[in-house]
Design a protein around this motif. Structure first.
Motif, PDB file in Angstrom:
ATOM      1  N   LYS A 139      18.798  -7.280   5.855  1.00  0.00           N
ATOM      2  CA  LYS A 139      17.861  -6.271   6.054  1.00  0.00           C
ATOM      3  C   LYS A 139      16.576  -6.910   4.337  1.00  0.00           C
ATOM      4  CE  LYS A 139      16.173  -1.411   5.811  1.00  0.00           C
ATOM      5  NZ  LYS A 139      15.934  -1.192   4.796  1.00  0.00           N
ATOM      6  N   VAL A 140      16.002  -6.583   4.497  1.00  0.00           N
ATOM      7  CA  VAL A 140      15.001  -7.008   3.887  1.00  0.00           C
ATOM      8  C   VAL A 140      14.235  -5.993   3.212  1.00  0.00           C
ATOM      9  CG1 VAL A 140      12.635  -7.899   3.347  1.00  0.00           C
ATOM     10  CG2 VAL A 140      13.872  -8.664   4.661  1.00  0.00           C
ATOM     11  N   ALA A 141      14.374  -5.323   2.100  1.00  0.00           N
ATOM     12  CA  ALA A 141      13.876  -3.862   1.507  1.00  0.00           C
ATOM     13  C   ALA A 141      12.447  -3.807   1.272  1.00  0.00           C
ATOM     14  CB  ALA A 141      14.469  -3.894  -0.210  1.00  0.00           C
ATOM     15  N   SER A 142      12.142  -2.835   1.498  1.00  0.00           N
ATOM     16  CA  SER A 142      10.478  -1.856   1.477  1.00  0.00           C
ATOM     17  C   SER A 142      10.298  -1.519   0.658  1.00  0.00           C
ATOM     18  CB  SER A 142      10.083  -1.584   2.708  1.00  0.00           C
ATOM     19  OG  SER A 142      11.119  -0.064   2.342  1.00  0.00           O
ATOM     20  N   TYR A 143       9.359  -1.725  -0.236  1.00  0.00           N
ATOM     21  CA  TYR A 143       8.734  -1.420  -1.535  1.00  0.00           C
ATOM     22  C   TYR A 143       7.376  -0.654  -1.433  1.00  0.00           C
ATOM     23  CZ  TYR A 143      11.562  -5.416  -2.663  1.00  0.00           C
ATOM     24  OH  TYR A 143      12.584  -5.954  -2.964  1.00  0.00           O
ATOM     25  N   ALA A 144       7.439   0.265  -2.563  1.00  0.00           N
ATOM     26  CA  ALA A 144       6.072   1.509  -2.803  1.00  0.00           C
ATOM     27  C   ALA A 144       5.844   1.632  -4.045  1.00  0.00           C
ATOM     28  CB  ALA A 144       6.388   2.372  -1.257  1.00  0.00           C
ATOM     29  N   ILE A 145       4.458   2.144  -4.443  1.00  0.00           N
ATOM     30  CA  ILE A 145       4.115   2.607  -5.131  1.00  0.00           C
ATOM     31  C   ILE A 145       3.114   3.681  -5.526  1.00  0.00           C
ATOM     32  CG2 ILE A 145       2.785   1.741  -7.089  1.00  0.00           C
ATOM     33  CD1 ILE A 145       3.095  -1.075  -6.302  1.00  0.00           C
ATOM     34  N   ILE A 146       4.239   4.939  -6.100  1.00  0.00           N
ATOM     35  CA  ILE A 146       3.039   6.426  -5.909  1.00  0.00           C
ATOM     36  C   ILE A 146       2.684   6.270  -7.068  1.00  0.00           C
ATOM     37  CG2 ILE A 146       3.659   8.353  -5.397  1.00  0.00           C
ATOM     38  CD1 ILE A 146       5.164   7.014  -3.403  1.00  0.00           C
ATOM     39  N   GLY A 147       1.201   5.906  -7.085  1.00  0.00           N
ATOM     40  CA  GLY A 147       0.613   6.438  -8.255  1.00  0.00           C
ATOM     41  C   GLY A 147      -0.266   4.946  -8.324  1.00  0.00           C
ATOM     42  N   PHE A 148      -1.491   5.264  -8.337  1.00  0.00           N
ATOM     43  CA  PHE A 148      -2.340   3.966  -8.437  1.00  0.00           C
ATOM     44  C   PHE A 148      -3.791   3.970  -9.656  1.00  0.00           C
ATOM     45  CE2 PHE A 148      -5.136   0.716  -5.372  1.00  0.00           C
ATOM     46  CZ  PHE A 148      -3.974   0.136  -5.502  1.00  0.00           C
ATOM     47  N   GLY A 149      -3.118   4.481 -10.084  1.00  0.00           N
ATOM     48  CA  GLY A 149      -3.986   4.433 -11.832  1.00  0.00           C
ATOM     49  C   GLY A 149      -4.168   2.896 -12.554  1.00  0.00           C
ATOM     50  N   SER A 150      -3.869   2.370 -12.738  1.00  0.00           N
ATOM     51  CA  SER A 150      -4.037   1.295 -14.563  1.00  0.00           C
ATOM     52  C   SER A 150      -2.525   0.685 -14.417  1.00  0.00           C
ATOM     53  CB  SER A 150      -4.489   1.184 -15.532  1.00  0.00           C
ATOM     54  OG  SER A 150      -3.747   2.331 -16.622  1.00  0.00           O
ATOM     55  N   ILE A 151      -0.945   2.064 -14.524  1.00  0.00           N
ATOM     56  CA  ILE A 151       0.198   1.035 -14.254  1.00  0.00           C
ATOM     57  C   ILE A 151       0.207   0.800 -12.327  1.00  0.00           C
ATOM     58  CG2 ILE A 151       2.108   1.929 -14.282  1.00  0.00           C
ATOM     59  CD1 ILE A 151       0.457   1.489 -17.059  1.00  0.00           C
ATOM     60  N   GLY A 152      -0.133   1.438 -11.788  1.00  0.00           N
ATOM     61  CA  GLY A 152      -0.043   0.848 -10.529  1.00  0.00           C
ATOM     62  C   GLY A 152      -0.311  -0.299  -9.819  1.00  0.00           C
ATOM     63  N   LYS A 153      -2.009  -0.486 -10.416  1.00  0.00           N
ATOM     64  CA  LYS A 153      -2.443  -1.231 -10.145  1.00  0.00           C
ATOM     65  C   LYS A 153      -1.485  -2.955 -10.082  1.00  0.00           C
ATOM     66  CE  LYS A 153      -7.250   0.981  -9.005  1.00  0.00           C
ATOM     67  NZ  LYS A 153      -7.804   1.786  -9.923  1.00  0.00           N
ATOM     68  N   ALA A 154      -1.765  -2.247 -11.766  1.00  0.00           N
ATOM     69  CA  ALA A 154      -0.912  -3.338 -11.901  1.00  0.00           C
ATOM     70  C   ALA A 154       0.531  -3.924 -11.485  1.00  0.00           C
ATOM     71  CB  ALA A 154      -0.651  -3.284 -13.620  1.00  0.00           C
ATOM     72  N   LEU A 155       1.244  -2.954 -11.801  1.00  0.00           N
ATOM     73  CA  LEU A 155       2.835  -3.199 -10.548  1.00  0.00           C
ATOM     74  C   LEU A 155       2.280  -3.400  -9.189  1.00  0.00           C
ATOM     75  CD1 LEU A 155       4.250  -0.277 -11.172  1.00  0.00           C
ATOM     76  CD2 LEU A 155       5.050  -2.511 -12.138  1.00  0.00           C
ATOM     77  N   ALA A 156       0.595  -3.239  -8.747  1.00  0.00           N
ATOM     78  CA  ALA A 156       0.957  -3.771  -7.452  1.00  0.00           C
ATOM     79  C   ALA A 156      -0.149  -5.282  -6.970  1.00  0.00           C
ATOM     80  CB  ALA A 156      -0.378  -2.895  -6.403  1.00  0.00           C
ATOM     81  N   LYS A 157      -0.606  -5.345  -8.518  1.00  0.00           N
ATOM     82  CA  LYS A 157      -0.268  -7.733  -8.749  1.00  0.00           C
ATOM     83  C   LYS A 157       0.032  -7.794  -8.780  1.00  0.00           C
ATOM     84  CE  LYS A 157      -4.905  -6.141 -10.219  1.00  0.00           C
ATOM     85  NZ  LYS A 157      -5.979  -6.999 -12.311  1.00  0.00           N
ATOM     86  N   ALA A 158       1.326  -7.636  -9.741  1.00  0.00           N
ATOM     87  CA  ALA A 158       2.258  -8.393  -9.593  1.00  0.00           C
ATOM     88  C   ALA A 158       2.964  -8.474  -8.070  1.00  0.00           C
ATOM     89  CB  ALA A 158       3.818  -7.331 -10.613  1.00  0.00           C
ATOM     90  N   PHE A 159       3.117  -7.635  -6.837  1.00  0.00           N
ATOM     91  CA  PHE A 159       3.317  -7.925  -6.021  1.00  0.00           C
ATOM     92  C   PHE A 159       2.851  -9.361  -4.614  1.00  0.00           C
ATOM     93  CE2 PHE A 159       6.242  -3.987  -6.626  1.00  0.00           C
ATOM     94  CZ  PHE A 159       7.357  -4.151  -5.838  1.00  0.00           C
ATOM     95  N   ALA A 160       1.103  -9.017  -5.411  1.00  0.00           N
ATOM     96  CA  ALA A 160       0.404  -9.416  -4.481  1.00  0.00           C
ATOM     97  C   ALA A 160       0.331 -10.917  -5.223  1.00  0.00           C
ATOM     98  CB  ALA A 160      -0.673  -8.928  -4.942  1.00  0.00           C
ATOM     99  N   ARG A 161       0.954 -10.722  -6.551  1.00  0.00           N
ATOM    100  CA  ARG A 161       0.664 -12.836  -6.835  1.00  0.00           C
ATOM    101  C   ARG A 161       2.364 -13.479  -6.365  1.00  0.00           C
ATOM    102  NH1 ARG A 161      -0.344 -10.446 -12.401  1.00  0.00           N
ATOM    103  NH2 ARG A 161       1.776  -9.829 -12.519  1.00  0.00           N
ATOM    104  N   LYS A 162       3.432 -12.566  -5.566  1.00  0.00           N
ATOM    105  CA  LYS A 162       4.061 -13.211  -5.051  1.00  0.00           C
ATOM    106  C   LYS A 162       4.511 -13.255  -4.000  1.00  0.00           C
ATOM    107  CE  LYS A 162       5.636 -14.840  -8.645  1.00  0.00           C
ATOM    108  NZ  LYS A 162       6.624 -16.186  -9.359  1.00  0.00           N
ATOM    109  N   GLY A 163       2.804 -12.490  -3.398  1.00  0.00           N
ATOM    110  CA  GLY A 163       2.883 -12.372  -1.481  1.00  0.00           C
ATOM    111  C   GLY A 163       4.105 -11.225  -0.572  1.00  0.00           C
TER     112      GLY A 163
END
Length: 207
Positions: free
Chosen positions: A7-31
């Protein structure tokens, strides 16, 4: 190999301020797909999520906490509200990205902040990490000068620390494990009005 091992793990970010967005970008960079949620309805931040990439899925808090690995990127004071979303966090890994700067030690029973946060997430496995860099640095590609930007990880659960270490590697960071929450964890946590020794240290590891 069993289905659960496959099973491939699923991921979530709770909070979408500047840190949450920065984390989201890290995931997006790797698809890599990641759900994002706040206390607001997902429609209110859907355009900001879409601007980062199609991998960023705006959702409700109730949906986001179904993920296997949950990044807690809210204000320290809000962690207890997030914890109430589930009666038990068994089988889940919570990555504590909060910083308890300015919170008196007495309010946390004299404990390190990450251990205090861990108590709120009943039966969950907590890893302190990704919190020592300011958002503007975390926001950048971790490939720097031919090396990789370091993220410090600390946990009382070695398997959870290994899991988040592997994810950090996948996201392009160089994980450095500091041991348990009461030992190495103190280096990456605020203590009242002072910061731990490794907070804001922007380091690069060369392999």
């Amino acid at each position: 190999m069993s289905k659960s091992e496959n099973k491939v793990a699923s991921y979530a970010i709770i909070g979408f301020g500047s840190i949450g967005k920065a984390l989201a970008k890290a995931f997006a960079r790797k698809g890599i797909k990641v759900s994002v949620a706040t206390t607001r309805q997902p429609e209110s931040f859907a355009s900001a999520a879409a601007a980062i990439g199609p991998e960023i899925i705006p959702t409700t808090l109730a949906e986001a906490v179904k993920a296997d690995v949950i990044f807690l990127a809210v204000r320290f004071e809000s962690h207890a509200d997030v914890a109430k979303a589930l009666p038990s966090w068994q089988g889940k890994t919570i990555v504590d990205v909060t910083n308890a700067y300015g919170v008196p030690s007495e309010k946390m029973g004299g404990q390190p902040s990450a251990r205090f946060v861990a108590q709120a997430f009943t039966d969950g496995k907590l890893v302190k990490g990704f919190n020592h860099l300011v958002a503007a640095i975390l926001d950048q590609d971790p490939a720097v000068h031919g090396g990789r930007r370091v993220v410090f990880l600390t946990s009382d659960d070695t398997a959870a620390a290994a899991e988040i270490g592997a994810l950090a590697e996948t996201l392009g960071f160089a994980p450095v494990k500091l041991g348990g929450l009461s030992e190495g964890g103190l280096l990456v946590q605020a203590h009242g009005n002072t910061w731990g020794k490794l907070i804001f240290q922007d380091m690069v590891k060369f392999d």
